[in-house]
Design a protein around this motif. Structure first.
Motif, PDB file in Angstrom:
ATOM      1  N   GLU A 336       0.834  -1.213   0.000  1.00 56.63           N
ATOM      2  CA  GLU A 336       0.000   0.000   0.000  1.00 56.63           C
ATOM      3  C   GLU A 336       0.863   1.255   0.000  1.00 56.63           C
ATOM      4  OE1 GLU A 336      -3.254   0.708  -0.245  1.00 56.63           O
ATOM      5  OE2 GLU A 336      -3.345  -1.435  -0.796  1.00 56.63           O
ATOM      6  N   LEU A 337       1.829   1.249   0.941  1.00 58.89           N
ATOM      7  CA  LEU A 337       2.717   2.415   1.075  1.00 58.89           C
ATOM      8  C   LEU A 337       3.495   2.645  -0.222  1.00 58.89           C
ATOM      9  CD1 LEU A 337       4.014   1.734   4.687  1.00 58.89           C
ATOM     10  CD2 LEU A 337       2.722   3.760   3.976  1.00 58.89           C
ATOM     11  N   GLU A 338       3.965   1.536  -0.798  1.00 53.37           N
ATOM     12  CA  GLU A 338       4.751   1.671  -2.024  1.00 53.37           C
ATOM     13  C   GLU A 338       3.902   2.242  -3.174  1.00 53.37           C
ATOM     14  OE1 GLU A 338       8.076  -1.840  -1.316  1.00 53.37           O
ATOM     15  OE2 GLU A 338       6.115  -2.342  -2.164  1.00 53.37           O
ATOM     16  N   LYS A 339       2.649   1.771  -3.255  1.00 58.23           N
ATOM     17  CA  LYS A 339       1.740   2.276  -4.307  1.00 58.23           C
ATOM     18  C   LYS A 339       1.555   3.778  -4.192  1.00 58.23           C
ATOM     19  CE  LYS A 339      -1.265  -1.547  -4.703  1.00 58.23           C
ATOM     20  NZ  LYS A 339      -2.571  -1.990  -4.193  1.00 58.23           N
ATOM     21  N   LYS A 340       1.363   4.191  -2.950  1.00 52.96           N
ATOM     22  CA  LYS A 340       1.073   5.602  -2.727  1.00 52.96           C
ATOM     23  C   LYS A 340       2.237   6.512  -3.080  1.00 52.96           C
ATOM     24  CE  LYS A 340      -2.547   4.721   0.562  1.00 52.96           C
ATOM     25  NZ  LYS A 340      -2.823   4.403   1.966  1.00 52.96           N
ATOM     26  N   LYS A 341       3.414   5.945  -3.166  1.00 54.76           N
ATOM     27  CA  LYS A 341       4.599   6.757  -3.542  1.00 54.76           C
ATOM     28  C   LYS A 341       4.377   7.359  -4.921  1.00 54.76           C
ATOM     29  CE  LYS A 341       6.812   6.840  -0.289  1.00 54.76           C
ATOM     30  NZ  LYS A 341       7.470   7.993   0.272  1.00 54.76           N
TER      31      LYS A 341
ATOM     32  N   ARG B 328       8.249  -7.286  15.016  1.00 55.21           N
ATOM     33  CA  ARG B 328       7.607  -6.256  15.861  1.00 55.21           C
ATOM     34  C   ARG B 328       8.158  -4.877  15.532  1.00 55.21           C
ATOM     35  NH1 ARG B 328       8.065 -10.004  19.977  1.00 55.21           N
ATOM     36  NH2 ARG B 328       9.964  -9.023  20.754  1.00 55.21           N
ATOM     37  N   GLU B 329       9.478  -4.807  15.342  1.00 53.30           N
ATOM     38  CA  GLU B 329      10.137  -3.543  15.030  1.00 53.30           C
ATOM     39  C   GLU B 329       9.686  -3.021  13.658  1.00 53.30           C
ATOM     40  OE1 GLU B 329      14.552  -3.765  14.786  1.00 53.30           O
ATOM     41  OE2 GLU B 329      14.161  -2.316  13.157  1.00 53.30           O
ATOM     42  N   LEU B 330       9.629  -3.929  12.700  1.00 51.51           N
ATOM     43  CA  LEU B 330       9.206  -3.523  11.350  1.00 51.51           C
ATOM     44  C   LEU B 330       7.772  -3.007  11.376  1.00 51.51           C
ATOM     45  CD1 LEU B 330      10.739  -6.313   9.061  1.00 51.51           C
ATOM     46  CD2 LEU B 330      11.665  -4.052   9.603  1.00 51.51           C
ATOM     47  N   LYS B 331       6.971  -3.665  12.193  1.00 50.51           N
ATOM     48  CA  LYS B 331       5.578  -3.248  12.297  1.00 50.51           C
ATOM     49  C   LYS B 331       5.495  -1.785  12.749  1.00 50.51           C
ATOM     50  CE  LYS B 331       1.245  -4.480  14.475  1.00 50.51           C
ATOM     51  NZ  LYS B 331       0.739  -4.868  15.789  1.00 50.51           N
ATOM     52  N   LYS B 332       6.300  -1.454  13.753  1.00 55.92           N
ATOM     53  CA  LYS B 332       6.324  -0.064  14.247  1.00 55.92           C
ATOM     54  C   LYS B 332       6.746   0.902  13.156  1.00 55.92           C
ATOM     55  CE  LYS B 332       7.001  -0.623  19.157  1.00 55.92           C
ATOM     56  NZ  LYS B 332       8.075  -0.988  20.067  1.00 55.92           N
ATOM     57  N   ARG B 333       7.814   0.501  12.423  1.00 57.43           N
ATOM     58  CA  ARG B 333       8.304   1.385  11.371  1.00 57.43           C
ATOM     59  C   ARG B 333       7.243   1.570  10.290  1.00 57.43           C
ATOM     60  NH1 ARG B 333      14.283  -1.074  10.682  1.00 57.43           N
ATOM     61  NH2 ARG B 333      14.303   0.165   8.753  1.00 57.43           N
ATOM     62  N   ILE B 334       6.484   0.533  10.002  1.00 59.71           N
ATOM     63  CA  ILE B 334       5.391   0.672   9.032  1.00 59.71           C
ATOM     64  C   ILE B 334       4.334   1.633   9.568  1.00 59.71           C
ATOM     65  CG2 ILE B 334       3.473  -0.560   7.922  1.00 59.71           C
ATOM     66  CD1 ILE B 334       5.397  -3.000   7.764  1.00 59.71           C
ATOM     67  N   GLU B 335       4.020   1.464  10.863  1.00 66.37           N
ATOM     68  CA  GLU B 335       3.030   2.373  11.464  1.00 66.37           C
ATOM     69  C   GLU B 335       3.492   3.825  11.364  1.00 66.37           C
ATOM     70  OE1 GLU B 335       2.684   0.556  15.278  1.00 66.37           O
ATOM     71  OE2 GLU B 335       1.297  -0.993  14.545  1.00 66.37           O
ATOM     72  N   GLU B 336       4.791   4.052  11.628  1.00 70.70           N
ATOM     73  CA  GLU B 336       5.370   5.390  11.486  1.00 70.70           C
ATOM     74  C   GLU B 336       5.145   5.923  10.079  1.00 70.70           C
ATOM     75  OE1 GLU B 336       6.836   7.650  13.508  1.00 70.70           O
ATOM     76  OE2 GLU B 336       6.026   6.240  15.008  1.00 70.70           O
ATOM     77  N   LEU B 337       5.502   5.067   9.102  1.00 72.01           N
ATOM     78  CA  LEU B 337       5.366   5.466   7.703  1.00 72.01           C
ATOM     79  C   LEU B 337       3.909   5.785   7.369  1.00 72.01           C
ATOM     80  CD1 LEU B 337       7.771   2.822   6.133  1.00 72.01           C
ATOM     81  CD2 LEU B 337       8.068   5.302   5.982  1.00 72.01           C
ATOM     82  N   GLU B 338       3.006   4.950   7.869  1.00 74.55           N
ATOM     83  CA  GLU B 338       1.585   5.155   7.591  1.00 74.55           C
ATOM     84  C   GLU B 338       1.079   6.474   8.183  1.00 74.55           C
ATOM     85  OE1 GLU B 338       0.182   0.466   7.206  1.00 74.55           O
ATOM     86  OE2 GLU B 338       0.234   1.423   9.170  1.00 74.55           O
ATOM     87  N   LYS B 339       1.561   6.749   9.414  1.00 72.98           N
ATOM     88  CA  LYS B 339       1.157   8.008  10.068  1.00 72.98           C
ATOM     89  C   LYS B 339       1.570   9.213   9.227  1.00 72.98           C
ATOM     90  CE  LYS B 339       1.724   6.687  14.705  1.00 72.98           C
ATOM     91  NZ  LYS B 339       2.642   6.803  15.840  1.00 72.98           N
ATOM     92  N   LYS B 340       2.798   9.137   8.750  1.00 73.96           N
ATOM     93  CA  LYS B 340       3.343  10.266   8.003  1.00 73.96           C
ATOM     94  C   LYS B 340       2.621  10.530   6.696  1.00 73.96           C
ATOM     95  CE  LYS B 340       7.784  10.045  10.194  1.00 73.96           C
ATOM     96  NZ  LYS B 340       9.086   9.365  10.179  1.00 73.96           N
ATOM     97  N   LYS B 341       1.910   9.558   6.221  1.00 74.93           N
ATOM     98  CA  LYS B 341       1.125   9.734   4.987  1.00 74.93           C
ATOM     99  C   LYS B 341       0.151  10.880   5.173  1.00 74.93           C
ATOM    100  CE  LYS B 341       2.803   7.358   2.276  1.00 74.93           C
ATOM    101  NZ  LYS B 341       3.122   7.741   0.921  1.00 74.93           N
TER     102      LYS B 341
ATOM    103  N   LEU C 326      11.463 -13.634   3.496  1.00 77.94           N
ATOM    104  CA  LEU C 326      10.455 -12.617   3.226  1.00 77.94           C
ATOM    105  C   LEU C 326      10.635 -11.419   4.158  1.00 77.94           C
ATOM    106  CD1 LEU C 326       7.836 -11.532   1.988  1.00 77.94           C
ATOM    107  CD2 LEU C 326       6.544 -12.999   3.548  1.00 77.94           C
ATOM    108  N   VAL C 327      10.906 -11.683   5.433  1.00 80.01           N
ATOM    109  CA  VAL C 327      11.034 -10.576   6.382  1.00 80.01           C
ATOM    110  C   VAL C 327      12.267  -9.719   6.039  1.00 80.01           C
ATOM    111  CG1 VAL C 327      11.475  -9.989   8.809  1.00 80.01           C
ATOM    112  CG2 VAL C 327       9.744 -11.702   8.225  1.00 80.01           C
ATOM    113  N   ARG C 328      13.354 -10.392   5.652  1.00 75.71           N
ATOM    114  CA  ARG C 328      14.539  -9.623   5.229  1.00 75.71           C
ATOM    115  C   ARG C 328      14.193  -8.706   4.052  1.00 75.71           C
ATOM    116  NH1 ARG C 328      17.336 -14.405   6.031  1.00 75.71           N
ATOM    117  NH2 ARG C 328      17.233 -14.902   3.816  1.00 75.71           N
ATOM    118  N   ARG C 333      12.493  -3.155   1.886  1.00 75.13           N
ATOM    119  CA  ARG C 333      11.482  -2.286   1.276  1.00 75.13           C
ATOM    120  C   ARG C 333      11.085  -1.173   2.237  1.00 75.13           C
ATOM    121  NH1 ARG C 333       7.641  -6.869  -1.295  1.00 75.13           N
ATOM    122  NH2 ARG C 333       6.142  -5.143  -1.536  1.00 75.13           N
ATOM    123  N   ILE C 334      11.027  -1.463   3.509  1.00 75.33           N
ATOM    124  CA  ILE C 334      10.720  -0.420   4.501  1.00 75.33           C
ATOM    125  C   ILE C 334      11.829   0.621   4.505  1.00 75.33           C
ATOM    126  CG2 ILE C 334      10.472   0.038   6.983  1.00 75.33           C
ATOM    127  CD1 ILE C 334       9.055  -2.709   7.173  1.00 75.33           C
TER     128      ILE C 334
END
Lengths: 341, 341, 341
Positions: A336-341, B328-341, C326-328, C333-334
């Motif tokens: 989703e995030l990548e698409k929005k780029k 868990r860490e990646l999840k947080k970073r995704i949440e950060e990215l999503e917020k910034k949208k 996959l996680v790597r 991508r993040i």
């Protein structure tokens, strides 16, 4: 056998609270105890049972001051109770002497008060120490030595050149001194390596039923003082087991491995060959130990790892299906995030 | 028994470097060797011990040209040494003949130079081949046949209708031909299926102590030429084990499974019923084999998989706690990215 | 033994399709059947073999209406066939009576038509019921009781105070009533807890070869009616096994655990002590059960979990290497996304 609480308290070094003249003749767990029986409480959570038990007396720890029922206070109730078991239900010793059908070959040296049961066969030059009891249908091989006060149950097999010290108990069906499992592959065939070493079993060892302890290729397979081995355990050639270690049922220890003192190998564990298990190690049930373990470590799992790590890994495994799900979800969100780029 | 290096070298086809008249009488591992003893080096990493050993002679491979100590050069030092073991410590054969207490029932056919030990029982119509040694307290059932040069240790049990070929060794406590485990559930009860098949054991098989090999329901349970079985192994009814396979301690093979030639089943492995393990397969220790395995494969783990895959999975499991953390860490970073949208 | 199809059909309650006068004398699996032999089909997928079999008769289910070969139609073909096995290959009963070398001590109570084999030893006050067969080299301890119609194979060991009911079969090398494994650690030593309880084995139990069943510390180790135990199984002290349960080879059950009715413990499974396995539970092969299991549950794996969950976890584990990958990839991508911010 009937005994008064006074007699029992004297024998186990306990203090009576209540009527010392009461007599008991049965030993039983507290939940099943009836009049005429003595029982014990070692676990604090069973203390309420003191109110309702039908037992004539209860062995308790010193902290328990009084109850409706007569008490015997001791330091270690279960230990004291286990002594009372032997007092009230004495071990029924077989008749002393050599049964007329037992075969004692020439050059055998028998101690005093030895008992050898029917159809047992003691081969030449074996030696049996004072007070040792050999039940019927036992085989003792040429030149093997058994010390004093041993108990060898029916159908035990001890091959030639085995040395067993004193106060050793061996249960039925156990095989001591069978050939180690050794072959050399050569030109597409397995060539047997003669197994000409011995087995040495030290004082106060107890070995369960249907255990196998192989003789060494060279040198000795060595079970040290105070080791306790449960049923159906396999001890391969040249293994050494340190003092007071506990080997629970169906464990296998492979060739030339050295187990330290005071080690516990829990049920169905397996230990590969040629490694060292340090003193005081605890190996969890069903663990598979593939490399040496430092002293005083607890290991579990397969392959065995430090227990805390093994628990952590196990917990991670339990949450694995949800991890797969979470990662799939994160992947979508990244897309989703990548698409929005 | 004392032998000169000359005699030994002749017997094992070796070449002496040093004084051929030296005599030895003990066999021992190199680290414990003393004067009067012969030892060997098969592993290159032990070569430095040649400088310090107290042994009177060392058996080495042909690449080792000289040393302070007399050498015997051979192709395969361990194999040659194992032959020397039998020369210097000869197998102590029991007295030939039938012990007066052995019971040889009518119609039993005994070969030449057979030895049957005290209190052994040979039932009717059994047949025992030349030079075969049956130790005391053995049972051989009705009509069973044992070939030449076999060694049947004390307290082995061979039931009726078992066929054992030549040069077979069976260690104590082993049971051959007990009923297979077969029941038909019907109207809430288990109905026993009679086990009327046989066990066939071919030439040069060795079977450890306290092993169980069940007779077939119909047909035969079949242990082929050269198979070596360690202690406490379970072989169920109608199993077939191919030539020269090696079954290590505490393995279990379930009913009707066919094991190929030259297979190794390492300690405590288990194999389910009705599958085929191809020739040359190696099954790792403690592996649990749930389906057929193609020839020349190495499998391990539970359920057993190709070894490389099993190792990869095991490594992944080890890194699992850190994977959970990373996700868990990646999840947080995704949440950060999503917020910034 | 030769029988006509008419006789066989009568005995198994079947209906003949074809010539009832045909005689058969061999029982065999359908693929190997030849003229003069009778076989069976219980699995629908083997029906095409009816066209090609050389057998003289085939036992089939009632749905199979006709074939080239004479049929006997029954409700349960395998069950009927197993009855035919016993008819055509009758159990070869040992000679009735006490063998002259068997030792029957004073106060032993022998039923009618008992058979006691050579070199068996029955200790004082034991009781053996009518028609029970004790093979050679068996030991029965003081005061033990064996019911009617039992079959005790060679080299079984039954210690004192064991109670065995009727129609019980015990295979060779099995040890009943050895001491439970109980010690109290005190001041750095293990003190043996006397094992003064009993073993009780109810009607219609069958126990395989080289099994060990320990006597209780107090009270009884209890194998209830109809239980079937395979080879090399370990049953610890004070265990209870419920009616009609099935314990497959090399299973271990630890002390004081209660197994319900109709439970199956598959091969090499292990159960810890002091737990309850509910009625109808199925424990998968090699499973390690660490806590109580509610009735009618299927559990597998180590530690044992509900089978569906265990399968899900196992599938997740299989996909673990790709999950790591996959996680790597997602991490990268993040990082890309974060950079672009």
């Amino acid at each position: 056998m009937k005994k008064s609480l006074r007699e029992i308290a004297e024998l186990i070094g306990g203090k009576i609270v209540g009527d010392a003249s009461i007599e008991v003749e049965g030993v039983v767990e507290i939940k099943e105890a009836r009049k005429g029986e003595i029982t014990f409480i070692s676990d604090i959570k069973h203390l309420p049972l003191l109110e309702t038990t039908q037992a004539s007396a209860v062995i308790v720890s010193r902290e328990v001051k009084e109850a409706k029922v007569p008490l015997i206070q001791v330091e270690n109730p279960y230990l004291a109770f286990s002594q009372v078991m032997r007092i009230l239900v004495p071990y029924q010793k077989p008749t002393e002497g050599v049964h007329p059908t037992a075969i004692v070959s020439k050059g055998v040296d028998l101690g005093k008060k030895v008992s050898i049961g029917a159809y047992s066969m003691i081969e030449e030059k074996a030696r049996i120490g004072d007070n040792t009891i050999i039940y019927p249908l036992v085989y003792v091989g040429r030149g093997s030595r058994i010390g004093k006060d041993c108990l060898i149950y029916p159908q035990v097999m001890i091959r030639e050149g085995v040395k067993i010290a004193s106060r050793v108990i061996i249960h039925s069906g156990t095989v001591i001194g069978s050939d180690g499992f050794g072959y050399i592959p050569h030109e597409g065939k397995q060539h047997k390596v003669p197994q000409i070493g011995r087995v040495v079993i030290e004082d106060d060892v107890e070995i369960g039923a249907n255990v196998t302890i192989d003789r060494a290729t060279l040198g000795k397979t060595w079970i040290k003082r105070g080791v306790k081995i449960d049923n159906l355990v396999q001890i391969a050639h040249n293994v050494v087991i340190g003092e007071d270690s506990i080997i629970i049922a169906q464990v296998g220890v492979s060739g030339s491995t050295e187990i330290g003192k005071g080690v516990t190998l829990a049920g169905q564990a397996g230990v590969v060959g040629h490694i060292k298990i340090g003193d005081g190690v605890i190996v969890g049930g069903r663990a598979g130990v593939l490399k040496s373990v430092p002293p005083n470590t607890v290991v579990s799992g397969y392959p065995a790892r430090p227990h805390a790590q093994a628990k952590r890994i196990e917990a991670s495994i339990l949450r694995l299906p949800e991890l797969h799900k979470l990662v799939r979800e994160l992947k979508k969100r990244i897309e989703e995030l990548e698409k929005k780029k």
